[in-house]
Structures are given as structure tokens and as C-alpha cells.
Design a protein around this motif. Sequence first.
Motif, PDB file in Angstrom:
ATOM      1  N   HIS A  10      98.953  47.878  31.217  1.00  0.00           N
ATOM      2  CA  HIS A  10      99.651  48.910  29.657  1.00  0.00           C
ATOM      3  C   HIS A  10      99.142  47.858  27.892  1.00  0.00           C
ATOM      4  O   HIS A  10      98.663  48.953  27.413  1.00  0.00           O
ATOM      5  CB  HIS A  10     100.785  48.665  29.831  1.00  0.00           C
ATOM      6  N   ARG A  11      98.171  47.016  28.792  1.00  0.00           N
ATOM      7  CA  ARG A  11      96.984  46.521  27.039  1.00  0.00           C
ATOM      8  C   ARG A  11      96.093  46.011  27.313  1.00  0.00           C
ATOM      9  O   ARG A  11      96.158  44.879  27.588  1.00  0.00           O
ATOM     10  CB  ARG A  11      97.798  45.347  26.514  1.00  0.00           C
TER      11      ARG A  11
ATOM     12  N   ALA B 287     106.315  54.319  28.666  1.00  0.00           N
ATOM     13  CA  ALA B 287     105.086  53.995  27.564  1.00  0.00           C
ATOM     14  C   ALA B 287     105.644  53.095  26.733  1.00  0.00           C
ATOM     15  O   ALA B 287     104.435  52.867  26.306  1.00  0.00           O
ATOM     16  CB  ALA B 287     104.609  55.143  27.364  1.00  0.00           C
ATOM     17  N   ARG B 288     106.628  53.686  25.784  1.00  0.00           N
ATOM     18  CA  ARG B 288     106.594  52.888  24.638  1.00  0.00           C
ATOM     19  C   ARG B 288     107.303  51.298  24.952  1.00  0.00           C
ATOM     20  O   ARG B 288     107.188  50.445  23.650  1.00  0.00           O
ATOM     21  CB  ARG B 288     108.014  53.814  23.759  1.00  0.00           C
TER      22      ARG B 288
ATOM     23  N   GLY C 253      92.128  50.097  26.615  1.00  0.00           N
ATOM     24  CA  GLY C 253      93.115  50.947  25.224  1.00  0.00           C
ATOM     25  C   GLY C 253      92.540  51.101  23.533  1.00  0.00           C
ATOM     26  O   GLY C 253      91.472  50.458  23.974  1.00  0.00           O
TER      27      GLY C 253
ATOM     28  N   GLN D 133      96.907  54.716  26.901  1.00  0.00           N
ATOM     29  CA  GLN D 133      97.075  55.849  27.314  1.00  0.00           C
ATOM     30  C   GLN D 133      97.134  56.452  28.855  1.00  0.00           C
ATOM     31  O   GLN D 133      96.105  56.288  28.621  1.00  0.00           O
ATOM     32  CB  GLN D 133      97.026  57.074  26.397  1.00  0.00           C
ATOM     33  N   ASP D 134      97.745  56.529  29.552  1.00  0.00           N
ATOM     34  CA  ASP D 134      97.835  56.942  30.933  1.00  0.00           C
ATOM     35  C   ASP D 134      96.885  55.565  31.578  1.00  0.00           C
ATOM     36  O   ASP D 134      95.681  56.106  32.026  1.00  0.00           O
ATOM     37  CB  ASP D 134      97.235  58.678  30.817  1.00  0.00           C
TER      38      ASP D 134
END
Length: 192
Positions: free
Chosen positions: A69-70, A93-94, A168, A177-178
Motif C-alpha cells: 500500500h505504501r 484503499a483509504r 506510489g 493507486q491500484d
Amino acid sequence: MLLKQLVSTCLISAGLVFGALAAEPEDTLILTLKDGDVTIALRPDLAPRHVERIKTLVREGAYDNVAFHRVIEGFMAQTGDVEFGDMSDGYNARRAGTGGSSLPDLPAEFSRTPFVRGVVGMARAQDPNSANSQFFIMFAPAPNLDGAYTVVGQVESGMDAVDKIKRGARNANGVVQDPDRIIDARIAADPQ
């Protein structure tokens, strides 16, 4: 044993991996990514509670399909949010990157092992005793993390697959994103 640890620390500091120091199958984590397998020598000698947590979650299948995610170019790729990061079940995602597991947070197990390319560390919040399930793999040295985050392992092979993880935006603190994901996570000692 002390000599082996000293040699291992020196090689890790130099960003090298020495085949003779490979982890036993019980302490070898294999992550299948879109571009291949990543083999990680877990370090229970440095962080026994954190390594045990990772092995528990791997054996539950909790890391399968979890997002990176990061991911920050020249720094690290973070994954392991089993609460909000599962891209096949409940991905948010948030919130990805804010969750952990149903297990309690872990007390810090800091060491003198430096954060260099290929080192795997546990992510945490501001509280040093807040690591749970998330971890990150270093793209490059980050001395500012030394002694402030728990080292749990070192990539033995597959850094080429780690290097291909989708990045990212730096202005978004590396939020992807994705995102790419861990397709499968397993401990080498376990039957497939």
C-alpha cells in the motif's frame, strides 16, 4: 555462534547476503509477487516475538493478496495490513496502512542491525510498541531507522522482484493507486 552473527551483521551492513548464512526452512519466508518469489531469512535471534507473529499470520494465510500500500522510490515497500489491505476480501484503499491483525501489538525488539537494502523491518505508529502485522522491505539504506524500528529479516533472493513493485507518488507519502500485492506467503518448512 558469535562469529556467525558478527559476519552476518557485517554482510548485511554491506548490503550483501552470504549463502552459508541462509536461514533454516522454519525461519525462511517466501513471498510470491507478480515478478517472482522473494526469499527472506527471518531473524528470530534479533526479534523472536515479531518473527513468531509473522510466521503465525503466514500460516493463517493472512498475508495472501495483501497490498503493497505504501511504496517510496529509493526508500522502501510496505505491506502487511491484513485488516484493510486484503485485495481479495475487504480492501479499503483509504484505510490500508492503518490496520493490523486481531492479535495484540508487540513490544519493540530494536537491535543494532542497520536498515540497508534488502532488510525487512516492522512498521509501527509513533508508539515504539505498536508493531503488529505490517512490514517493509528496504530499497536503500536508511540510517535514520537504525535502532528505532525492529529488524525481522533480510532478503536472500528476489530483490529484482521487490525492485519491480509499483511505486506510489512521493507527494502522497508513497500511497499506491491500484497497488501490487503479495500473491502468496509461506514458510519454507511447511508443505505446499
